[in-house]
Design an enzyme around this catalytic site. Structure first.
Site, PDB file in Angstrom:
ATOM      1  N   LYS A 216       0.857  -1.189   0.000  1.00 18.76           N
ATOM      2  CA  LYS A 216       0.000   0.000   0.000  1.00 18.76           C
ATOM      3  C   LYS A 216       0.885   1.228   0.000  1.00 18.76           C
ATOM      4  CE  LYS A 216      -4.457   0.986   0.365  1.00 18.76           C
ATOM      5  NZ  LYS A 216      -5.576   0.090   0.064  1.00 18.76           N
TER       6      LYS A 216
HETATM    7  N1  GLU Z   1      -7.123   0.430  -3.225  1.00 16.74           N
HETATM    8  C1  GLU Z   1      -7.925  -0.713  -3.467  1.00 16.74           C
HETATM    9  C2  GLU Z   1      -7.963  -1.610  -2.233  1.00 16.74           C
HETATM   10  O1  GLU Z   1      -7.765  -1.173  -1.137  1.00 16.74           O
HETATM   11  C3  GLU Z   1      -7.536  -1.434  -4.737  1.00 16.74           C
HETATM   12  C4  GLU Z   1      -6.181  -2.037  -4.741  1.00 16.74           C
HETATM   13  C5  GLU Z   1      -5.755  -2.595  -6.098  1.00 16.74           C
HETATM   14  O2  GLU Z   1      -6.560  -2.599  -7.006  1.00 16.74           O
HETATM   15  O3  GLU Z   1      -4.598  -2.989  -6.198  1.00 16.74           O
HETATM   16  O4  GLU Z   1      -8.272  -2.757  -2.303  1.00 16.74           O
END
Ligand code: GLU
Length: 476
Positions: free
Chosen positions: A107
């Site tokens: 993240k």
């Molecule tokens: N930000 C989104 C999540 O928390 C999508 C992450 C992604 O598509 O890699 O799942």
């Protein structure tokens, strides 16, 4: 926001993880290896804006590399910090394992209020942040693939992809370095709606589970169920829109940062969304009661509560008063570990974040595969499928007329049957399949084990089991 005796978000995720591993029989040390965050990179960089250099702080955290690339969004918000990014990266690991997206968890975040900057400034900041991450392989189609999250969207992903291509001109797979791009820049149809769509499919799966509904004290179908949603951003908007327009739910409450709307007759989600886009606030929305203390409505009477905004909104200070029998965590971490315990004791059923909002990363997976295969889904099969269906329709019509029976296929049936699946239909079908398969795997543990009384623990058990199996296969 949280009372001071509340654990941090990171600790909250670890506490939930620990509850689940206590029920597992993992080899010594593996539990610790899975739980810890492998690395967090902090970057501070300057961008010349409005005549002076402004310094920004960003993070990219890699929780687990049991599968690569690692995956997870990049968020732009003032509250971004290392603890939060690490908690979110851990959730990505569990989420990807649960829905069988072949990624480790990661993240990123940038400490910024995006509303303070114009488009050009945001592009400069995003490209510079991306540059810092790309040069350290923290953005790379084979190693680390970001996506949108709170405060970011298609536009930022297009800038990141372009920045990567400028720095890696001969990488034929460069466009797969990030997902959630616009469709004209390597994106896939259905990605923007994906997380909200996933929430809808998750609820449909839950409402097919008679035992699950019984545990929540709910009956029947989604049709007519009263919903309160917190946050009308990308996820909350799509979830509320699809549930009301396609499943017959009544959205009786919408909570935003500056208040809440309440209408027992059901709110028009699109009209509220447009009002906010135009006025920047829900205040003054003409056709419903507006309450200034928005968070109070989290405690409102309804069948389904959808927190789709920030983490920690249901905490020790309000959990006891939450009336909804079913909570679906469209946001990441909206229920703290303490609140989770209170709600479990009350018998509230919680569909946990790592499952409920996994629609986004699932469709990101499809986009990444599309980018690596360099071809749009359905391009080879669609016409052929339509031609074969046409054969069946022609034959049925011939038989009907030759035999003198005179049956007519209804125009509606013909139109639907003859239309071959395009990219959007295939994406939705893949997402639906993913959400129902993952639900069944969680529900089997939830209903099948006497020592598991909630869906979150069941979700952790399924996903940790998969992560552990990957580590074992690697010989670790
Ligand atoms: N930000 C989104 C999540 O928390 C999508 C992450 C992604 O598509 O890699 O799942």
């Amino acid at each position: 926001m949280n009372p001071s005796n509340e654990p941090s978000f990171r600790d909250s995720v670890d506490m939930m993880f620990n509850r689940a591993v206590a029920l597992m029989d993992l080899p010594p040390g593996l539990e610790e290896k899975i739980r810890v965050c492998n690395a967090t990179y902090t970057v501070r960089f300057g961008v010349r804006l409005r005549g002076k250099i402004q310094t920004f702080t960003g993070y990219r955290s890699v929780h687990s590399e049991h599968m690569e690339p690692v995956k997870g969004g990049i968020r732009y918000a003032m509250a971004v910090n290392q603890n939060e990014v690490e908690a979110l990266a851990a959730l990505m690991t569990y989420k990807c394992a649960l829905v069988e997206a072949p990624f480790g968890g990661s993240k990123g975040g940038l400490c910024i209020d995006p509303r303070e900057y114009d488009d050009h400034e945001l592009e400069l900041i995003t490209r510079r942040f991306a540059y810092e991450l790309i040069k350290r392989d923290m953005i790379n189609p084979a190693q680390n693939v970001p996506a949108p999250d709170m405060g970011t969207g298609e536009r930022e992903m297009a800038w990141i992809a372009d920045q990567y291509k400028r720095m890696n001109t001969t990488d034929i797979n460069g466009v797969a370095c990030v997902t959630g791009k616009p469709t004209n820049a390597g994106g896939i149809q259905g990605r923007t709606e994906a997380t909200g769509r996933g929430v809808q499919y998750a609820l449909r799966a839950f409402f097919r589970d008679e035992q699950g509904k019984k545990k929540a004290g709910l009956e029947g179908k989604l049709d007519g169920k009263r919903v309160i949603v917190q946050g009308l951003g990308n996820v909350g908007y799509h979830a509320a829109k699809f549930l009301s327009q396609e499943d017959g739910c009544k959205v009786v409450g919408i909570i935003e940062r500056d208040g809440a709307l309440h209408d027992e007759a059901g709110l028009d989600v699109d009209a509220v969304y447009q009002w906010i886009a135009k006025h920047g606030t829900i205040t003054g929305y003409p056709s419903a009661n507006c309450e200034a203390d928005g968070a109070k409505l989290l405690e409102g009477e309804c069948d389904i509560l959808i927190p789709a905004a920030l983490e920690g909104v249901i905490n020790l200070s309000n959990a006891e008063r939450v009336q909804a029998p079913l909570i679906i965590e469209a946001a990441n971490g909206p229920v703290t570990a303490g609140a989770d315990e209170i709600l479990r004791k009350k018998g509230t059923v919680i569909i946990p974040d790592m499952y409920a909002n996994a629609g986004g990363v699932t469709v990101s997976y499809f986009e990444w595969v599309k980018n690596l295969s360099h071809i749009r889904f359905g391009r080879m099969q669609r016409r052929q499928e339509e031609a074969r269906h046409q054969l069946v329709v022609d034959e049925l019509e011939r038989l009907s007329s030759d035999s003198g029976i005179g049956w007519q296929l209804s125009p509606n049936f013909k139109e639907q049957y003859l239309r071959g699946a395009g990219e959007l239909e295939l994406v939705r079908s893949g997402l639906d399949d993913t959400m129902s398969t993952a639900y069944d795997s969680m529900a089997a543990v939830w209903h099948g084990r006497d020592d598991v009384d909630d869906l979150r623990t069941a979700a952790y058990l399924v996903s940790i089991d998969k992560v552990a199996a990957s580590y074992r296969a690697k010989g670790l």
